[in-house]
Design an enzyme around this catalytic site. Sequence first.
Site, PDB file in Angstrom:
ATOM      1  N   ARG A 185       9.941  -0.487   4.611  1.00 24.97           N
ATOM      2  CA  ARG A 185      10.270  -2.020   4.932  1.00 24.97           C
ATOM      3  C   ARG A 185      10.799  -2.814   3.731  1.00 24.97           C
ATOM      4  O   ARG A 185      10.573  -3.660   3.677  1.00 24.97           O
ATOM      5  CB  ARG A 185       8.830  -2.576   5.078  1.00 24.97           C
ATOM      6  CG  ARG A 185       7.672  -2.184   6.259  1.00 24.97           C
ATOM      7  CD  ARG A 185       8.244  -2.413   7.490  1.00 24.97           C
ATOM      8  NE  ARG A 185       7.459  -1.598   8.508  1.00 24.97           N
ATOM      9  CZ  ARG A 185       7.821  -0.277   9.026  1.00 24.97           C
ATOM     10  NH1 ARG A 185       8.877   0.238   8.388  1.00 24.97           N
ATOM     11  NH2 ARG A 185       6.998   0.539   9.674  1.00 24.97           N
ATOM     12  N   SER A 241       2.023  -7.641  10.499  1.00 21.39           N
ATOM     13  CA  SER A 241       1.058  -7.275   9.414  1.00 21.39           C
ATOM     14  C   SER A 241       1.398  -8.001   8.211  1.00 21.39           C
ATOM     15  O   SER A 241       2.423  -8.463   7.884  1.00 21.39           O
ATOM     16  CB  SER A 241       1.712  -5.768   9.159  1.00 21.39           C
ATOM     17  OG  SER A 241       1.297  -4.905  10.026  1.00 21.39           O
ATOM     18  N   GLU A 314       3.601  -8.412   2.950  1.00 25.20           N
ATOM     19  CA  GLU A 314       4.720  -7.927   3.567  1.00 25.20           C
ATOM     20  C   GLU A 314       5.794  -9.087   3.940  1.00 25.20           C
ATOM     21  O   GLU A 314       6.812  -9.080   3.841  1.00 25.20           O
ATOM     22  CB  GLU A 314       4.208  -7.096   4.723  1.00 25.20           C
ATOM     23  CG  GLU A 314       5.713  -6.634   5.495  1.00 25.20           C
ATOM     24  CD  GLU A 314       5.452  -5.619   6.780  1.00 25.20           C
ATOM     25  OE1 GLU A 314       4.587  -4.837   6.865  1.00 25.20           O
ATOM     26  OE2 GLU A 314       6.116  -5.854   7.845  1.00 25.20           O
TER      27      GLU A 314
END
Length: 333
Positions: A185, A241, A314
Amino acid sequence: MNPMDALTLPAALGLTLRRHEPLAAYTTMKVGGPADYFVAVQTVDQLIKLARWARQVGLPYYLLGGGSNILISDAGIRGLVIYNRCRAVRIDAAPLQCIGPVDERPYLFAESGAAMAGLARTSVKAGLAGLEWAVSVPGTVGGAVVGNAGAHGGEVKDTLEDALLLDETGEVRSMAVADFAYSYRDSALKRRQPSQAGFKAVVLSANFRLTPGDAEAISARAERFLAHRRQTQPVEPSLGSTFVNPPGDYAGRLIEAAGLKGAQVGGALISQLHANFIVNPGGVGAATAADVLGLIRHVQEQVHQRFGIRLEPEVQLVGEWKSETRWITEVMG
Ligand SMILES: Cc1cc2nc3c(=O)[nH]c(=O)nc-3n(C[C@H](O)[C@H](O)[C@H](O)COP(=O)(O)OP(=O)(O)OC[C@H]3O[C@@H](n4cnc5c(N)ncnc54)[C@H](O)[C@@H]3O)c2cc1C
């Protein structure tokens, strides 16, 4: 008069410059204050010209894709928000700006404002394998390329060939997948992206290299991923998330084990279905960005106290966070 109040776009661009545009509706969390200036672009040509014009007049810009990975502050974003609606997609034998050796496999070209999930559906319908994982991932191709989006064991870096960028100096250039230095990510580009408006690189389009396969099997795989999503993820407004998974564990497992499912700050709460999701069931006007940040901080503290693990967000915090400066420092490091 503030000189910025007199800003007018060149007529040749044919675009509308809006003032004080509320941004909550443009995000999947339905949270966030106004942009000083806001322009929606439909073509890559407009996107390039607008970003170059902004640079020329000294108006910092911020690229907004699907707003599915950013928490915009209640005070909003100073400068110009460019809302990316450049959505052309096509299947090519070989991409125009291909850097690497051309092989027999087809390429899927997408402008950066195209929906990643739509792109995945196009590939599935064409019997091309490699993007099935993305059928349920919100957001644009640009956001996915910047953040190396991924799911179900696949990620952008597996099939991206190259991307066309307007770079930090205002030049258009091609960037090969290797130059993104992708990790979980994350990418070199993401690390350079601002939390405020600036004059950063803009992803204009991307080429994915896919593999022809058994259309039925590809479609069945995509359906399986979609069904899994429907069962395991909440449908209320969220940012997906909230925290990245710590090495060897799952953020959701830790949050649930800390007894935090259902924990609430203002209109924001931890989903009962998936503990790594903060949801805003009331939509626009319900949770504030300060509520969401407060809950992020609460989760971090509780999980750290219980398990000695520091969860890293995130989602990116974006915009002006004056009153929460101390929190930002503590939460985002
Ligand atoms: C319900 C839900 C489920 C999710 N599931 C997943 C998942 O399974 N896997 C996953 O990886 N993510 C997931 N996400 C997070 C999100 O979908 C991805 O991070 C997505 O790739 C973000 O794209 P976006 O267009 O919404 O980016 P935005 O949120 O609009 O922007 C994110 C960042 O990218 C920058 N950016 C956007 N477009 C460009 C561009 N063209 N050029 C330069 N910079 C740009 C922005 O400035 C910002 O810094 C989920 C989110 C939600 C709400």
